[in-house]
Design an enzyme around this catalytic site. Structure first.
Site, mmCIF file in Angstrom:
data_model
loop_
_atom_site.group_PDB
_atom_site.id
_atom_site.type_symbol
_atom_site.label_atom_id
_atom_site.label_comp_id
_atom_site.label_asym_id
_atom_site.label_seq_id
_atom_site.Cartn_x
_atom_site.Cartn_y
_atom_site.Cartn_z
ATOM 1 N N LYS A 132 0.845 -1.189 0.000
ATOM 2 C CA LYS A 132 0.000 0.000 0.000
ATOM 3 C C LYS A 132 0.883 1.243 0.000
ATOM 4 O O LYS A 132 1.028 1.945 1.003
ATOM 5 C CB LYS A 132 -0.932 -0.016 1.211
ATOM 6 C CG LYS A 132 -1.906 -1.200 1.201
ATOM 7 C CD LYS A 132 -2.740 -1.246 2.458
ATOM 8 C CE LYS A 132 -3.673 -2.452 2.450
ATOM 9 N NZ LYS A 132 -4.473 -2.573 3.687
ATOM 10 N N GLU A 194 -3.458 -16.097 2.525
ATOM 11 C CA GLU A 194 -4.247 -15.302 3.455
ATOM 12 C C GLU A 194 -5.373 -16.165 4.027
ATOM 13 O O GLU A 194 -6.160 -16.747 3.276
ATOM 14 C CB GLU A 194 -4.826 -14.104 2.709
ATOM 15 C CG GLU A 194 -5.700 -13.184 3.542
ATOM 16 C CD GLU A 194 -6.274 -12.065 2.694
ATOM 17 O OE1 GLU A 194 -5.572 -11.051 2.504
ATOM 18 O OE2 GLU A 194 -7.409 -12.217 2.206
ATOM 19 N N ASP A 215 -5.603 -12.940 8.686
ATOM 20 C CA ASP A 215 -6.197 -11.688 8.227
ATOM 21 C C ASP A 215 -7.390 -11.278 9.084
ATOM 22 O O ASP A 215 -8.433 -11.945 9.083
ATOM 23 C CB ASP A 215 -6.627 -11.836 6.766
ATOM 24 C CG ASP A 215 -7.175 -10.550 6.197
ATOM 25 O OD1 ASP A 215 -6.551 -9.490 6.425
ATOM 26 O OD2 ASP A 215 -8.219 -10.583 5.525
#
Length: 292
Positions: A132, A194, A215
């Protein structure tokens, strides 16, 4: 640390964005004016981005001399002298905002990373970044994370496999997705999956993955997952990680905590540049005297 030539295009784009077809404000500055400038910190933090600052000044004028007074990773506070810059006054002014933009952003990343790292430093867990990041800034942002004491997650889609919910939904079963990807990548490539449930955790372990990401799990589920995994694979925690939650997450026994806010919503550290000692270039006057 990436070779510095890889940042030249980024610096050129940043300067072109600011200067465009020419700096109108420095039209009043005589071409031969030289000056000394100093950059000071205006807040507490961890300094980062000094090499990119020097590259930016020299991209404007290779004869600008930059003398660093601190090193990347040093603690700074209001009034800390960061660097001295000597050279063309117009060149220094043209580079000023781009330089400050770089170091204030990168120092913000290294500063928040240092805070997260210190909160869990006694628990043996690594604090890492994510993808990100700002477009075009990833290498620099990840460098700033390292300066702050954190570690880097994968740099892009090309250096590791991460099967997330959308990948798994497309195939239908976690185990099948893992087996399919193993036939597509080399044996040196790590595979991370994940997991949102404990059942997925069990399936991932049995599938032979390298890393399991927990997660947005509850603290209790994370503890249960860590106990079940029992060091068979690396365990990463992600989601909802803040300064007030990171220690509780670390205490579940995970190996890695990934924190998106290190790069995607960082608060910049403020700096200012002071310019004085204006004088015509001695070299130019010497050249004129030689002609006489």
């Amino acid at each position: 640390m990436f070779a510095t030539f890889q940042y030249e295009e980024l610096i050129e784009r940043a300067l072109k964005e600011d200067i465009g077809t020419g700096d109108l404000s420095t039209l009043i500055i005589p071409e031969d004016y030289q000056s000394e400038a100093r950059i000071y910190a205006k807040a507490h933090g961890i300094i980062c981005g000094l090499f990119i600052a020097e590259m930016t000044f020299k991209k404007i004028d290779p004869y600008i001399d930059v003398q660093m007074q601190v090193e990347d990773g040093d603690s700074i506070g209001p009034g800390t002298l960061i660097m001295k810059i000597n050279g063309s006054l117009a060149g220094i002014l043209q580079a000023e905002r781009t330089v400050l933009n770089f170091i204030q952003h990168l120092s913000g990343i290294s500063s928040i990373t240092r805070r997260f790292v210190e909160l869990v430093s006694d628990l043996g867990v690594k604090v890492t970044d994510t993808r990100k990041t700002m477009p075009g800034m990833r290498n620099l942002q990840k460098y700033a994370v390292r300066v702050g004491g954190g570690t880097n997650h994968r740099f892009g889609l090309y250096d590791a496999v991460m099967l997330k919910d959308n990948h798994l939904d497309a195939i239908g079963k976690l185990a099948e997705a893992v087996q399919k990807i193993k036939t597509k990548v080399g044996h040196m490539v790590k595979i991370e999956v994940e997991c949102e449930t404990l059942e997925q955790v069990r399936e991932a372990v049995l599938s032979g993955v390298d890393v399991i990401m927990l997660d947005n799990m509850s603290l209790q589920d994370m503890k249960t997952a860590v106990q079940y995994i029992n060091h068979r694979v690396v365990v990463e925690a992600s989601g909802g990680v803040r300064e007030d939650t990171v220690r509780q997450i670390a205490e579940t026994g995970v190996d890695i905590i990934s924190v998106g806010r290190l790069t995607h919503s960082v608060e910049a550290i403020d700096f200012s540049m002071v310019v004085d000692d204006f004088k015509p270039s001695i070299q130019k006057h010497l050249h004129s005297a030689e002609k006489i």
